[in-house]
Design a protein around this motif. Sequence first.
Motif, PDB file in Angstrom:
ATOM      1  N   HIS A 160      -6.482   9.491   3.424  1.00  0.00           N
ATOM      2  CA  HIS A 160      -7.207   8.532   2.940  1.00  0.00           C
ATOM      3  C   HIS A 160      -6.512   7.468   2.509  1.00  0.00           C
ATOM      4  O   HIS A 160      -5.191   7.877   2.014  1.00  0.00           O
ATOM      5  CB  HIS A 160      -7.798   9.275   1.414  1.00  0.00           C
ATOM      6  CG  HIS A 160      -9.011  10.436   1.736  1.00  0.00           C
ATOM      7  ND1 HIS A 160     -10.016  10.589   0.707  1.00  0.00           N
ATOM      8  CD2 HIS A 160      -9.292  10.970   2.534  1.00  0.00           C
ATOM      9  CE1 HIS A 160     -10.826  11.432   1.195  1.00  0.00           C
ATOM     10  NE2 HIS A 160     -10.434  11.895   2.343  1.00  0.00           N
ATOM     11  N   ASP A 161      -6.921   6.254   2.298  1.00  0.00           N
ATOM     12  CA  ASP A 161      -5.986   5.056   1.601  1.00  0.00           C
ATOM     13  C   ASP A 161      -6.187   5.304   0.131  1.00  0.00           C
ATOM     14  O   ASP A 161      -7.047   6.062  -0.389  1.00  0.00           O
ATOM     15  CB  ASP A 161      -6.531   3.924   2.203  1.00  0.00           C
ATOM     16  CG  ASP A 161      -7.858   3.370   1.979  1.00  0.00           C
ATOM     17  OD1 ASP A 161      -8.620   4.083   1.041  1.00  0.00           O
ATOM     18  OD2 ASP A 161      -8.377   2.714   2.632  1.00  0.00           O
ATOM     19  N   LEU A 162      -5.620   4.544  -0.519  1.00  0.00           N
ATOM     20  CA  LEU A 162      -5.736   4.324  -2.144  1.00  0.00           C
ATOM     21  C   LEU A 162      -7.182   4.179  -2.829  1.00  0.00           C
ATOM     22  O   LEU A 162      -7.314   4.495  -3.520  1.00  0.00           O
ATOM     23  CB  LEU A 162      -4.674   3.424  -2.667  1.00  0.00           C
ATOM     24  CG  LEU A 162      -3.214   3.554  -2.326  1.00  0.00           C
ATOM     25  CD1 LEU A 162      -2.444   2.071  -2.802  1.00  0.00           C
ATOM     26  CD2 LEU A 162      -2.803   4.675  -3.122  1.00  0.00           C
ATOM     27  N   GLU A 163      -7.859   3.467  -1.834  1.00  0.00           N
ATOM     28  CA  GLU A 163      -9.545   3.407  -2.242  1.00  0.00           C
ATOM     29  C   GLU A 163     -10.377   4.643  -2.047  1.00  0.00           C
ATOM     30  O   GLU A 163     -11.523   4.463  -2.207  1.00  0.00           O
ATOM     31  CB  GLU A 163     -10.010   2.261  -1.399  1.00  0.00           C
ATOM     32  CG  GLU A 163      -9.169   0.871  -2.207  1.00  0.00           C
ATOM     33  CD  GLU A 163      -7.917   0.459  -1.648  1.00  0.00           C
ATOM     34  OE1 GLU A 163      -7.597   0.607  -0.420  1.00  0.00           O
ATOM     35  OE2 GLU A 163      -7.272   0.141  -2.311  1.00  0.00           O
ATOM     36  N   GLY A 164      -9.640   5.593  -1.253  1.00  0.00           N
ATOM     37  CA  GLY A 164     -10.319   6.893  -0.995  1.00  0.00           C
ATOM     38  C   GLY A 164     -11.108   6.826   0.467  1.00  0.00           C
ATOM     39  O   GLY A 164     -11.950   7.737   0.746  1.00  0.00           O
ATOM     40  N   PRO A 198       1.419   9.272  -2.032  1.00  0.00           N
ATOM     41  CA  PRO A 198       1.870   9.613  -3.282  1.00  0.00           C
ATOM     42  C   PRO A 198       0.681  10.963  -3.847  1.00  0.00           C
ATOM     43  O   PRO A 198       1.288  11.537  -4.951  1.00  0.00           O
ATOM     44  CB  PRO A 198       1.078   8.469  -4.098  1.00  0.00           C
ATOM     45  CG  PRO A 198       0.250   7.819  -3.350  1.00  0.00           C
ATOM     46  CD  PRO A 198       0.724   8.075  -1.807  1.00  0.00           C
ATOM     47  N   THR A 199      -0.114  11.354  -3.009  1.00  0.00           N
ATOM     48  CA  THR A 199      -0.973  12.349  -3.393  1.00  0.00           C
ATOM     49  C   THR A 199      -1.037  13.446  -2.124  1.00  0.00           C
ATOM     50  O   THR A 199      -1.615  13.170  -1.164  1.00  0.00           O
ATOM     51  CB  THR A 199      -2.219  11.993  -3.778  1.00  0.00           C
ATOM     52  OG1 THR A 199      -2.123  11.350  -5.027  1.00  0.00           O
ATOM     53  CG2 THR A 199      -3.348  13.325  -4.342  1.00  0.00           C
ATOM     54  N   VAL A 221      -3.206  11.088   0.415  1.00  0.00           N
ATOM     55  CA  VAL A 221      -3.462   9.878   0.218  1.00  0.00           C
ATOM     56  C   VAL A 221      -2.208   9.234   0.698  1.00  0.00           C
ATOM     57  O   VAL A 221      -1.073   9.467   0.419  1.00  0.00           O
ATOM     58  CB  VAL A 221      -3.794   9.380  -1.328  1.00  0.00           C
ATOM     59  CG1 VAL A 221      -3.575   7.963  -1.494  1.00  0.00           C
ATOM     60  CG2 VAL A 221      -4.864   9.959  -1.898  1.00  0.00           C
ATOM     61  N   ALA A 231      -0.354   5.350   0.993  1.00  0.00           N
ATOM     62  CA  ALA A 231      -0.527   3.769   0.491  1.00  0.00           C
ATOM     63  C   ALA A 231      -0.249   3.115   1.744  1.00  0.00           C
ATOM     64  O   ALA A 231       0.967   2.713   2.081  1.00  0.00           O
ATOM     65  CB  ALA A 231       0.671   3.841  -0.719  1.00  0.00           C
ATOM     66  N   ASP A 232      -1.236   2.780   2.561  1.00  0.00           N
ATOM     67  CA  ASP A 232      -1.156   2.116   3.722  1.00  0.00           C
ATOM     68  C   ASP A 232      -0.727   0.618   3.605  1.00  0.00           C
ATOM     69  O   ASP A 232      -0.693   0.122   2.598  1.00  0.00           O
ATOM     70  CB  ASP A 232      -2.440   2.020   4.449  1.00  0.00           C
ATOM     71  CG  ASP A 232      -2.342   1.689   5.854  1.00  0.00           C
ATOM     72  OD1 ASP A 232      -1.242   2.096   6.566  1.00  0.00           O
ATOM     73  OD2 ASP A 232      -3.483   1.384   6.355  1.00  0.00           O
ATOM     74  N   ARG A 233       0.359   0.584   4.399  1.00  0.00           N
ATOM     75  CA  ARG A 233       0.902  -0.943   4.736  1.00  0.00           C
ATOM     76  C   ARG A 233       0.309  -1.453   5.874  1.00  0.00           C
ATOM     77  O   ARG A 233       0.107  -0.670   6.970  1.00  0.00           O
ATOM     78  CB  ARG A 233       2.519  -0.993   4.728  1.00  0.00           C
ATOM     79  CG  ARG A 233       3.171   0.016   3.664  1.00  0.00           C
ATOM     80  CD  ARG A 233       3.036  -0.899   2.317  1.00  0.00           C
ATOM     81  NE  ARG A 233       3.795  -0.429   1.119  1.00  0.00           N
ATOM     82  CZ  ARG A 233       3.489   0.682   0.351  1.00  0.00           C
ATOM     83  NH1 ARG A 233       2.310   1.057   0.301  1.00  0.00           N
ATOM     84  NH2 ARG A 233       4.391   1.240  -0.862  1.00  0.00           N
TER      85      ARG A 233
END
Length: 192
Positions: free
Chosen positions: A116-120, A158-159, A168, A170-172
């Motif tokens: 998942h990305d940070l937005e779920g 991070p998760t 999760v 944290a996509d760049r």
Amino acid sequence: MSSSIEVLVGRIGKPHGIRGDVTVDVRTDEPERRFAPGGRLRVTAPRDVTTSRTSIGIESARWHQGVLLVRFEDVSSRDEAEALRGLLLHATIEPGETPDDPEEFYDHQLVGLAVHDLEGQVIGEVTQVLHGAAQDLLGVRTPDGRDTLVPFVAALVPTVDLAAGHLVVADRPGLVAPYPEESDGGEPEAGA
């Protein structure tokens, strides 16, 4: 379903001394547990190495200047130790077994997790774990079939939630999601 799982815990390196000790390239976060005297490990050989061994017993293990030195049963000379160079060592674990540290994971626990990305939003699935010299990498396949590698570090991952079946990232730009110019098929603008 298999009643046990094998995990890679090390690769035998060069001999150390003349009494059969070898260096071990450790591939586990639990070397004291996996290389405990009296234990036994399954042996496999990469393509460029040959062996008739299928398993090997651990006689002793100790750290020397940050390197794990292991003496195996029935190996008592430098020549016998040299014959083991390159062999891969595997431990057998129970399917529900987890590392002692809650921030550590076995490869088989990560493969198959949704990414998942940070937005779920789901942005892929973990397909493999690669162990590099500097850090581990997660192989991620995106829904459009692209494969990418994500450094398995807390800043980017991070998760990890095994119970929920996802992690999760944290996509760049360009890490998992394509750069904007890649998604519309255009070329990046020159001189911008």
